[in-house]
Design an enzyme around this catalytic site. Structure first.
Site, PDB file in Angstrom:
ATOM      1  N   SER A  61      40.897  67.509 -35.469  1.00 28.36           N
ATOM      2  CA  SER A  61      41.165  68.877 -35.054  1.00 28.36           C
ATOM      3  C   SER A  61      42.047  68.865 -33.806  1.00 28.36           C
ATOM      4  CB  SER A  61      39.845  69.613 -34.820  1.00 28.36           C
ATOM      5  OG  SER A  61      40.030  70.989 -34.749  1.00 28.36           O
ATOM      6  N   ASP A  75      42.017  73.850 -45.821  1.00 23.99           N
ATOM      7  CA  ASP A  75      41.628  74.086 -44.430  1.00 23.99           C
ATOM      8  C   ASP A  75      42.035  75.501 -44.034  1.00 23.99           C
ATOM      9  OD1 ASP A  75      41.207  74.039 -41.675  1.00 23.99           O
ATOM     10  OD2 ASP A  75      41.784  71.931 -41.504  1.00 23.99           O
ATOM     11  N   HIS A  93      38.193  72.478 -43.130  1.00 30.01           N
ATOM     12  CA  HIS A  93      38.383  71.738 -41.883  1.00 30.01           C
ATOM     13  C   HIS A  93      37.361  70.622 -41.699  1.00 30.01           C
ATOM     14  CE1 HIS A  93      40.468  71.335 -38.126  1.00 30.01           C
ATOM     15  NE2 HIS A  93      39.366  71.448 -37.418  1.00 30.01           N
TER      16      HIS A  93
END
Length: 899
Positions: free
Chosen positions: A752, A829, A862
């Site tokens: 991330s 995502d 994600h």
């Protein structure tokens, strides 16, 4: 992006990094399990129930301690004698020689054993490898399967404290999945030790299953009414985004143990949110983005709004407000007297849509028309990217008695396209405090609205753009303090986080329209932005802070006049604590999260003269596992870069030998306000790398991270990645000089924001210090990320075009200087769009760069979980790292085709 304050070793966290947010949304190694006997909110996310199996790794550690092993080759012990009739003198010479050699070997072994023992003792004494990790050097190596499947997860309970109908303190809501007592009940904390009578207990639901019209239902979540006469039950919950879900809702009657639909006319309707009135006489709920009201004295449901739909949300947040502002699924707030409902109206009609394509699954649940089943399922999300139109939010009110929706305009506010509403807190007498941010989140207006008179006034302005050039943090920690003249509180007030001398502290504003606070805390340390607990009877405020060290958390109390600051936990020892206080402040669930094995207990607070202590959890299974496994030592230390002191933790392999050369892996998150270096107990992927692969793992919380003061935190504004990467590089240079570090094998990885930082560090370093990197779900261009988060730290692209250019991963020539790097991303995502990785690949292609690998995970969001993907992520990280640190990529690059 997904956040995590690190909770049991998460590898990635949301870009919305606030310590009061739940970390359990998508934690790659967070394996907390909660006993049903003490509980709070029900978890409708079943990600961690997945069983993960281990990929087989090479049996031998390439960096085992070969240098202290005796040679066994062609020597006296293996060579056959040429003459069996050697004389006694020759034999004596050999014997003496052997004895001398044996003595030397024994002395050598004892010397190194003692040296290593002294080193371990020094680590324990100086760095508190009172951290349970670091206390064992012998035992089995960690398995990747054990780390991922939750075997090392700490058991942690949450207590749902409730207020008694008659003001009783120390009441808690309990759910018993085994139904040995009752499925759902309220009882006094003292009843757990048989110290109370039966009147302080209420059985709310005898069984976890209930029937409606002959159909059995199982609760997904439950909310008792404040008077304990009814229970609001959600069933058949289906997850929406990170925090939100839909479900069918039922009103369960405690006396009759029967249930009825919340909306009798639409019993199967999917409801997004429902909440009790403080008087237990009504429920307000949102369905199809419209607000409804059900009064319990009638079967009739009133529709309060009619404009809700695809583009307008009433009482619930849209995607960006759920992710970046509130961190919850609710934007509905009852007034304390139950006469009004405040709710947020969110209009995202101007927000552009972003399509998320699903190739393997159909989350929409819609069967495609005949012949179209080979096309992907597409979900379009209103997603405002940096510089794009934001949703327009307005605060609305519903008058219960007059059945009227209205709003109150306070002059001088931000324009519709420049306004964020971040917090709503009801005071008394129909007054409500509202925080408004400008779009770039560096100016806060706090307004006080008198709802009955439909007037309002500006009571505070915090202009960080002028004060220090930094940003305002979004919090939901403002706490209302009612007036009590007989107890020294002549006026209403509220507690809020303020900036004092460059650090976050608590201030007490009274009366509520006073802009000058009573300073409750001060000093070169910061408070945690979770809502403080207040003992109103004794005018005491309880809170958590990093007063002793940025890596620690302790619980403190202070009086409302700012005097008598006292620790509630033992500050003489390194510790990381959390606390949950009863409604009246007489009891606290104290959670010790590290560095030793976590435990929990309920105790009385100092103002409660009735002694009480009950141990809730000791995590005995972790204590037993620690004895069986060889865990890395964790050495906590500081590093100073550009006169800024930063926190570092180094994880050393269990059999660390200072005369060897070890490869080093840096792991980071690094997002604004985040923290990865702390004293929590954690056995995670980093532990596995150190324990089993035998590499050193280093984490440094660079500038921009939390609990280091605003000067070091906000320096990153407008140019994300530069200072953070510099801190990683300078730390790596310092480690490269250490005698036990193999400076030619240094890698970095993150997920991330950590993925962004991995690439930015590789780009900025250009192969001078780091040779390898692994980036998972990275942002590669901040123009692709959502507006509320990005513009808080970068301003808008219109105001800061140069900053956006510099922060993007753009120097492909620099990336080419690294030996090799890996990028992985999920195609579905919805947070950090796959667009980021595709854009990077396109730049690499145009520059002719080939020293990288890409792995794509179909339909994974994600967190990367879909179809065994989570296991595969860590298998790939592990095997890729081993290949890198054994020069596999360099050897592979040197292979030429045979001609």
């Amino acid at each position: 992006m997904a956040r995590k304050d690190k909770d049991n070793g998460p590898e990635f966290v949301p870009l919305t990094n606030r310590s009061h947010r739940s970390s359990a949304s998508f934690s790659s190694t967070d394996s907390l399990s909660s006993d049903g006997s003490l509980f709070g909110d029900d978890d409708v996310n079943a990600l961690h129930s997945q069983k993960i199996t281990r990929t087989q790794l090479p049996e031998e550690n390439p960096y085992r301690d070969d240098d202290v092993e005796l040679e066994r080759g062609d020597n006296i012990f293996s060579r056959p004698t040429e003459n069996s009739k050697r004389n006694r003198g020759s034999r004596l010479i050999w014997v003496v020689g052997l004895l001398c050699l044996g003595g030397w070997i024994l002395a050598f072994v004892l010397f190194w054993g003692r040296r290593n023992s002294e080193l371990s003792s020094s680590i324990a004494a100086v760095h508190g490898a009172d951290s349970a990790t670091g206390s064992t050097s012998y035992g089995k190596p960690l398995t990747l399967d054990g780390v991922l499947n939750g075997s090392w997860g700490r058991r942690r309970h949450s207590i749902s404290w409730v207020a008694g109908p008659n003001g009783q303190d120390g009441l808690l809501l309990e759910r018993d999945e085994d139904e040995k007592k009752a499925y759902l009940r309220v009882e006094s904390i003292h009843s757990r030790q048989n110290q109370t009578d039966a009147r302080e207990g209420w059985v709310l639901m005898e069984s976890g299953a209930f029937a409606v019209n002959g159909k059995s239902l199982q609760p997904s979540a439950t909310w008792p009414s404040p008077d304990f006469k009814s229970v609001l039950v959600a069933a058949n919950a289906v997850s929406n985004w990170r925090h939100s879900f839909t479900a069918t809702y039922w009103l369960f009657d405690v006396d009759t143990q029967t249930a009825q639909p919340l909306d009798p006319d639409e019993p199967k309707g999917r409801i997004q949110l429902a909440s009790w009135s403080p008087q237990s006489d009504a429920v307000v709920f949102t369905r199809d983005n419209n607000l409804y009201l059900r009064k319990l004295d009638s079967d009739k449901v009133s529709q309060l709004t009619k404009d809700g739909g695809k583009d307008v949300f009433n009482g619930v947040p849209d995607w960006v407000y759920e992710e970046e502002v509130f961190g919850t699924d609710s934007t509905t707030w009852w007034s304390k007297d139950g006469k009004y409902v405040a709710f947020l109206r969110t209009n995202e009609s101007m927000v552009p849509e972003f399509p998320i394509e699903y190739y393997m699954s159909r989350p929409s649940g819609k069967k495609p028309p005949a012949g179209l089943d080979k096309y992907p399922d597409v979900r379009k999300i209103k997603y405002p990217k940096a510089g794009s139109p934001n949703p327009v939010v307005t605060l609305q009110f519903y008058d219960i008695e007059n059945a009227e929706v209205f709003s109150v305009n306070v002059s001088g506010g931000f324009a519709d396209d420049d306004r964020l509403i971040t917090e709503v807190v009801w005071a008394s007498s129909g007054k409500v405090l509202v925080k408004e941010f400008n779009r770039e989140s560096d100016v806060i207006r706090t307004v006080l609205i008198d709802v009955p008179s439909r007037t309002g006034e500006l009571v505070r302005v915090d202009n960080f753009a002028q004060d220090d050039g930094g940003w305002a943090e979004v919090t939901q920690s403002t706490t209302f303090i009612p007036a009590d003249p007989a107890n020294g509180r002549p006026d209403d007030g509220y507690i809020d986080i303020i900036v004092h001398d460059g650090y976050d502290h608590w201030g007490y504003f009274t009366p509520v329209n006073n802009s000058v606070p009573v300073l409750l805390t001060s000093g070169p340390w910061e408070v945690v932005d979770t809502e403080p607990a207040v003992d109103l009877a004794n005018n005491i405020v309880y809170f958590v802070a990093s007063k002793e060290s940025p890596t620690q958390r302790h619980v403190y109390s202070v009086k409302l006049d700012g005097s008598d600051l006292q620790p509630l936990t033992d500050v003489t020892k390194a510790g990381y604590y959390d606390a949950s206080f009863s409604i009246g402040g007489g009891y606290v669930l104290l959670s010790y999260d590290g560095p030793r094995v976590p435990w929990q207990k309920v105790i009385n607070t100092p103002s409660n003269q009735n002694p009480f202590e009950e141990i809730i959890e000791q995590n005995e299974q972790l204590s037993k596992m620690i004895e069986k496994y060889a865990l890395p030592a964790e050495i906590y230390q500081n590093i100073t870069i550009d006169n800024v002191t930063l926190q570092v933790v180094e994880r050393r392999p269990p059999h660390f030998n200072p005369v060897k050369k070890y490869p080093v892996l840096f792991w980071l998150y690094g997002g604004p306000g985040s923290q990865s270096v702390d004293r929590r107990f954690s056995v995670d992927f980093q532990s596995y790398v150190a324990s089993t692969l035998g590499y050193i793992v280093v984490t440094v919380d660079g500038r921009g991270t939390g609990h280091i003061g605003r000067a070091a935190r906000t320096i990153v504004r407008g140019n994300l990645g530069y200072w953070e990467a510099r801190d990683q590089i300078e730390t790596a240079k310092a480690w490269a000089k250490k005698p036990y570090v193999d400076k030619d094998h240094i890698a970095i990885w993150g997920w991330s924001y950590g993925g962004f930082m991995t690439l930015k560090t590789l780009e900025q370093d250009a192969g001078q210090t780091f040779q390898y990197g692994m980036a998972v779900s990275p942002v590669t261009d901040w123009r692709f990320y959502d507006s509320i988060y990005t513009e808080r730290y970068m301003h808008t692209p219109e105001h800061n075009p140069t900053g956006y250019e510099h922060s993007a991963i753009s120097n492909m020539t620099a990336l080419q200087q690294n030996v090799r790097f890996l990028v992985m991303h999920g195609t579905a995502d919805d947070n950090v769009h796959f667009q980021n990785t595709l854009s990077l690949i396109d730049k690499l292609d145009m520059a002719g760069v080939e020293n990288y690998d890409v792995h794509v995970y179909p339909d994974s969001d994600h967190s990367i979980y879909f179809h065994n993907a989570h296991k595969m992520v860590y298998d790939r990280l592990s095997s890729w790292l081993v290949t890198a640190f054994t020069d596999g990529w360099q050897q592979g690059n040197s292979v030429l085709p045979v001609t």
